[in-house]
Write a protein that holds these residues in place. Sequence first.
Motif, PDB file in Angstrom:
ATOM      1  N   ASP A  94       0.846  -1.204   0.000  1.00  0.00           N
ATOM      2  CA  ASP A  94       0.000   0.000   0.000  1.00  0.00           C
ATOM      3  C   ASP A  94       0.882   1.255   0.000  1.00  0.00           C
ATOM      4  OD1 ASP A  94       0.692  -1.019   2.580  1.00  0.00           O
ATOM      5  OD2 ASP A  94      -0.635   0.435   3.516  1.00  0.00           O
ATOM      6  N   THR A 128      -5.979  -8.571   2.114  1.00  0.00           N
ATOM      7  CA  THR A 128      -7.290  -7.913   2.033  1.00  0.00           C
ATOM      8  C   THR A 128      -8.387  -8.898   2.435  1.00  0.00           C
ATOM      9  OG1 THR A 128      -7.506  -8.516  -0.302  1.00  0.00           O
ATOM     10  CG2 THR A 128      -6.627  -6.332   0.164  1.00  0.00           C
ATOM     11  N   ASN A 140     -12.549  -9.110   1.829  1.00  0.00           N
ATOM     12  CA  ASN A 140     -13.606  -8.473   1.019  1.00  0.00           C
ATOM     13  C   ASN A 140     -13.067  -7.282   0.242  1.00  0.00           C
ATOM     14  OD1 ASN A 140     -15.423 -10.314   2.108  1.00  0.00           O
ATOM     15  ND2 ASN A 140     -15.775  -8.983   3.871  1.00  0.00           N
ATOM     16  N   GLN A 141     -11.894  -7.466  -0.355  1.00  0.00           N
ATOM     17  CA  GLN A 141     -11.216  -6.447  -1.194  1.00  0.00           C
ATOM     18  C   GLN A 141     -10.721  -5.236  -0.403  1.00  0.00           C
ATOM     19  OE1 GLN A 141     -11.055  -7.565  -4.347  1.00  0.00           O
ATOM     20  NE2 GLN A 141     -12.569  -9.136  -3.928  1.00  0.00           N
ATOM     21  N   LYS A 142     -10.873  -5.241   0.902  1.00  0.00           N
ATOM     22  CA  LYS A 142     -10.415  -4.071   1.671  1.00  0.00           C
ATOM     23  C   LYS A 142      -9.192  -4.453   2.482  1.00  0.00           C
ATOM     24  CE  LYS A 142     -14.548  -1.368   2.638  1.00  0.00           C
ATOM     25  NZ  LYS A 142     -15.648  -2.209   3.120  1.00  0.00           N
ATOM     26  N   LYS A 143      -8.237  -3.523   2.543  1.00  0.00           N
ATOM     27  CA  LYS A 143      -7.021  -3.743   3.317  1.00  0.00           C
ATOM     28  C   LYS A 143      -7.390  -3.928   4.793  1.00  0.00           C
ATOM     29  CE  LYS A 143      -3.091  -1.234   4.949  1.00  0.00           C
ATOM     30  NZ  LYS A 143      -2.832  -0.005   5.614  1.00  0.00           N
ATOM     31  N   THR A 146      -1.779  -7.357  -3.707  1.00  0.00           N
ATOM     32  CA  THR A 146      -2.702  -7.744  -2.638  1.00  0.00           C
ATOM     33  C   THR A 146      -3.005  -9.240  -2.705  1.00  0.00           C
ATOM     34  OG1 THR A 146      -4.605  -7.278  -4.065  1.00  0.00           O
ATOM     35  CG2 THR A 146      -3.936  -5.509  -2.600  1.00  0.00           C
ATOM     36  N   GLU A 202      -6.111 -11.766  -1.178  1.00  0.00           N
ATOM     37  CA  GLU A 202      -7.365 -11.864  -0.421  1.00  0.00           C
ATOM     38  C   GLU A 202      -7.258 -13.074   0.520  1.00  0.00           C
ATOM     39  OE1 GLU A 202      -9.903  -9.727  -0.546  1.00  0.00           O
ATOM     40  OE2 GLU A 202     -11.542 -10.896   0.295  1.00  0.00           O
TER      41      GLU A 202
END
Length: 292
Positions: A195, A224, A226-229, A289, A291
């Motif tokens: 990031d 990640t 749900n696609q969020k960091k 990233t 998941e």
Amino acid sequence: MYIGRFAPSPTGPMHFGSLITAVASYLDAKHQHGIWKVRIEDLDQPRTVKGSDKTILDTLHQHGFHWDDEVVYQSHRLDIYQSFLSKLNEKKITYYCECSRKEIADSAITGIDGMIYPGTCRNKILDSNHHALRVKVEDLFIEFEDKIQGGIKQNILKEFGDFILKRSDGIYAYQLAVVIDDALQNINTIIRGSDLIDSSSRQIYLQKILSLPKVTYGHVPVATLNQKKLSKENQSMPINISNVKDNLIACLKFLGQDYEVVRKENTLTNFWATAIQLWDISLVPKIKTIEI
Ligand code: GLU
């Protein structure tokens, strides 16, 4: 001599994502018989959660990390940041900016890491401390070889624009503080989450204009959900301290390492000794990233 570091922001308890960065930076340093330092990046006081520096250090300790030298706190180093900033002010390559977020959003285009400041205040003469301070960047390409992600080439002016060194609330910007601290702590290799990969060229640019030494970068993938960091703020996957070994194995697995041999070790000391010996940075996935 390799000198690396882990530089968490104390914005909450440690989570799986920050443990991955700690493990990667520690193993890369120790595999090369290097030094590994810890720095608490607590400049952004509004985001700082009281006591979480201590929680992070306890979590590291419980996982068997040993850091070299005393832990450095950025909040104790404001005079140092100001003295470096003054050098840039003297060179007349900084300027105050009175643009609001909305004004920038209305006039700027989005770049790879936020808005590209269009230079609205470049030629205005403003001298209030209540304004943000920006650096007047050159139209210049910065190129570097990331130890994990490979070659990166970015144009500072076109892809980022004049960026902030001190915010309008008086807080020194991460980009400025990190470059000064890494140099003064003699850090020469930085392993951290991807990031921050797009911060690297701005940091190299600052090293150049402040005449500070260059460093080597390596950016590990970011976990990640749900696609969020994962982040301390959203309380994603805080570390469960009763499963220290499982936590570390999960990090090794995430980092593409051969964790089966390490898993068989039954003390934390032996675990680390084997993990350090077997660490192979070329196995870390070359992606931004993953998941989980
Ligand atoms: N303090 C930053 C963070 O916790 C890391 C900064 C860095 O490694 O350069 O995300």
